[in-house]
Design a protein around this motif. Structure first.
Motif, PDB file in Angstrom:
ATOM      1  N   ASP A   1      -9.818   2.893  -3.043  1.00 51.08           N
ATOM      2  CA  ASP A   1      -8.624   2.286  -2.824  1.00 51.08           C
ATOM      3  C   ASP A   1      -7.929   1.800  -4.407  1.00 51.08           C
ATOM      4  O   ASP A   1      -8.499   0.836  -4.708  1.00 51.08           O
ATOM      5  N   ALA A   2      -7.144   2.536  -4.921  1.00 54.12           N
ATOM      6  CA  ALA A   2      -6.875   2.386  -6.163  1.00 54.12           C
ATOM      7  C   ALA A   2      -5.173   2.119  -6.118  1.00 54.12           C
ATOM      8  O   ALA A   2      -4.437   2.424  -7.102  1.00 54.12           O
ATOM      9  N   SER A   3      -4.745   1.465  -5.120  1.00 47.25           N
ATOM     10  CA  SER A   3      -3.515   1.040  -4.631  1.00 47.25           C
ATOM     11  C   SER A   3      -3.165  -0.216  -5.665  1.00 47.25           C
ATOM     12  O   SER A   3      -4.087  -0.664  -5.931  1.00 47.25           O
ATOM     13  N   ARG A   4      -2.024  -0.551  -6.001  1.00 51.01           N
ATOM     14  CA  ARG A   4      -1.646  -1.439  -6.968  1.00 51.01           C
ATOM     15  C   ARG A   4      -2.142  -2.890  -5.963  1.00 51.01           C
ATOM     16  O   ARG A   4      -2.649  -3.695  -6.672  1.00 51.01           O
ATOM     17  N   ARG A   5      -1.786  -2.898  -4.950  1.00 53.08           N
ATOM     18  CA  ARG A   5      -2.145  -4.022  -3.978  1.00 53.08           C
ATOM     19  C   ARG A   5      -3.406  -4.394  -4.217  1.00 53.08           C
ATOM     20  O   ARG A   5      -4.038  -5.487  -4.236  1.00 53.08           O
TER      21      ARG A   5
ATOM     22  N   VAL B   1     -13.250   4.291  -9.525  1.00 48.87           N
ATOM     23  CA  VAL B   1     -13.080   5.910  -9.145  1.00 48.87           C
ATOM     24  C   VAL B   1     -11.664   6.209  -9.043  1.00 48.87           C
ATOM     25  O   VAL B   1     -10.802   5.635  -9.101  1.00 48.87           O
ATOM     26  N   TYR B   2     -11.331   7.647  -8.924  1.00 48.29           N
ATOM     27  CA  TYR B   2     -10.315   8.058  -8.815  1.00 48.29           C
ATOM     28  C   TYR B   2      -9.960   8.341  -7.511  1.00 48.29           C
ATOM     29  O   TYR B   2     -10.575   8.806  -6.403  1.00 48.29           O
ATOM     30  N   ASP B   3      -8.801   7.786  -7.113  1.00 43.42           N
ATOM     31  CA  ASP B   3      -8.213   7.583  -5.466  1.00 43.42           C
ATOM     32  C   ASP B   3      -7.226   8.530  -5.258  1.00 43.42           C
ATOM     33  O   ASP B   3      -6.090   8.474  -5.704  1.00 43.42           O
ATOM     34  N   PRO B   4      -7.361   9.895  -4.756  1.00 43.57           N
ATOM     35  CA  PRO B   4      -6.516  10.924  -4.356  1.00 43.57           C
ATOM     36  C   PRO B   4      -5.417  10.624  -3.643  1.00 43.57           C
ATOM     37  O   PRO B   4      -4.298  11.149  -3.279  1.00 43.57           O
ATOM     38  N   ALA B   5      -5.606   9.451  -2.675  1.00 45.73           N
ATOM     39  CA  ALA B   5      -4.482   9.165  -1.591  1.00 45.73           C
ATOM     40  C   ALA B   5      -3.512   8.211  -2.196  1.00 45.73           C
ATOM     41  O   ALA B   5      -2.509   7.845  -1.721  1.00 45.73           O
TER      42      ALA B   5
END
Length: 321
Positions: free
Chosen positions: A90-94, A119-123
């Motif tokens: 989960d690499a969302s800003r939130r 990690v890289y979050d493709p979503a």
């Protein structure tokens, strides 16, 4: 211990970093204190952790030690975010900004020196993810930012996006697995890192412990391969091909009168683009061996021999920029 700039940034770190992945799980707080003290006494400054290490206990232990044992100002502290406790990316800003705030709370700090995307979050759109890095720098929660476990194209895209507009926080560090047993980073990731002006922070520079030579005759009691937490982590490097590389490292070590650990660690430490390998020792005795490697510079002929026996990309021209 020599200090190096991380890439083309102004961030200076010791050329060996201390990892904390086992702290709070297989390394008790007293042992962690001994490790940190020995590391600082040897001139070490870079200590690496993450919010998911031991469910946050690694950060708690490190924060306590930096208040009670070693001065915070002596250290370059880096932590990582982007993995939820249940293992989801989960690499969302939130999530990222909330995770950074939680890390700072566990560490008992107002800021970290380097914050990395674990990690890289493709979503999640990359531009959203990177906006969190900008916010973290502008708000003073971190001084520098980087990425971890990204591919070459992901590093290139992130670095180019951050350079595209004045005021964005540049990607100064890339953390990735790199050792004599794992050299695929030289194909694309390392060239992308160098082009971005970032410094490489190799994790598992000892091939998940295999390059120490301790698995040559079996699985020693107390080793990671014999530990249920880490056995699957080590197993991929116990095959015949890796064994051939380990034997070459042992031969080099015998010729130099040093340990295989020193040979393997010195090799990766002095590779192009490397700022500081991160060593995750379980015990103080293991860390002492790693610190002893600082005095070793491999002769060119031995380095060339190790390059040859471990090179997975010998058919690709100019893989070492």
């Amino acid at each position: 211990m020599e200090e190096r700039h991380v890439g083309r940034s102004g961030l200076l770190v010791s050329r060996l970093g201390l990892g904390t992945m086992t702290w709070g799980q297989d390394t008790e707080p007293d042992e962690a204190a001994s490790q940190l003290t020995a590391f600082v006494d040897a001139g070490g400054t870079l200590v690496d952790t993450a919010d998911v290490y031991s469910d946050g206990d690694a950060e708690r232990i490190l924060g306590h030690l930096l208040r009670e044992v070693v001065g915070r100002d002596e250290m370059v502290v880096t932590t990582k975010s982007a993995i939820r406790p249940d293992g989801r990316y989960d690499a969302s800003r939130r999530h990222l900004l909330a995770a950074l705030d939680a890390s700072l709370d566990r560490l008992g700090m107002e800021y970290v020196d380097l914050w990395q995307l674990h990690v890289y979050d493709p979503a999640t759109p990359l531009e959203e993810t990177l906006s969190a890095l900008d916010e973290a720098v502008v708000s003073g929660r971190t001084r520098y930012v980087g990425v971890s476990n990204y591919t070459g194209w992901q590093v290139a895209k992130a670095a180019a996006w951050q350079r595209a507009w004045p005021g964005r926080a540049p990607v100064v560090a890339v953390q990735a697995e790199y050792s004599l047993l794992r050299r695929d980073v030289e194909r694309e990731l390392l060239p992308a890192t160098l082009d971005a002006g970032a410094g490489l922070l190799p994790w598992s520079p000892l091939g998940r412990g295999v390059l120490t030579g301790k698995y040559r005759t079996g699985l020693p009691a107390g080793s990671r391969a014999a530990n249920p937490h880490f056995s699957d982590f080590v197993q991929p490097y116990l095959d015949e091909e890796c064994g051939r590389i380990v034997e070459s490292v042992v031969t080099a070590a015998e010729g130099l009168g040093v340990t295989p650990l020193s040979v393997a660690l010195s090799w990766v430490r002095d590779r192009p683009g490397v700022a500081a390998p991160i060593v995750g020792a379980r015990t103080s005795a293991q860390l002492a061996q790693a610190l002893a490697s600082d005095a070793l510079t491999l002769p060119q002929e031995i380095r060339a021999a190790l390059d040859d026996v471990s090179d997975p990309v010998s058919d690709i021209a100019a893989v070492h920029p």
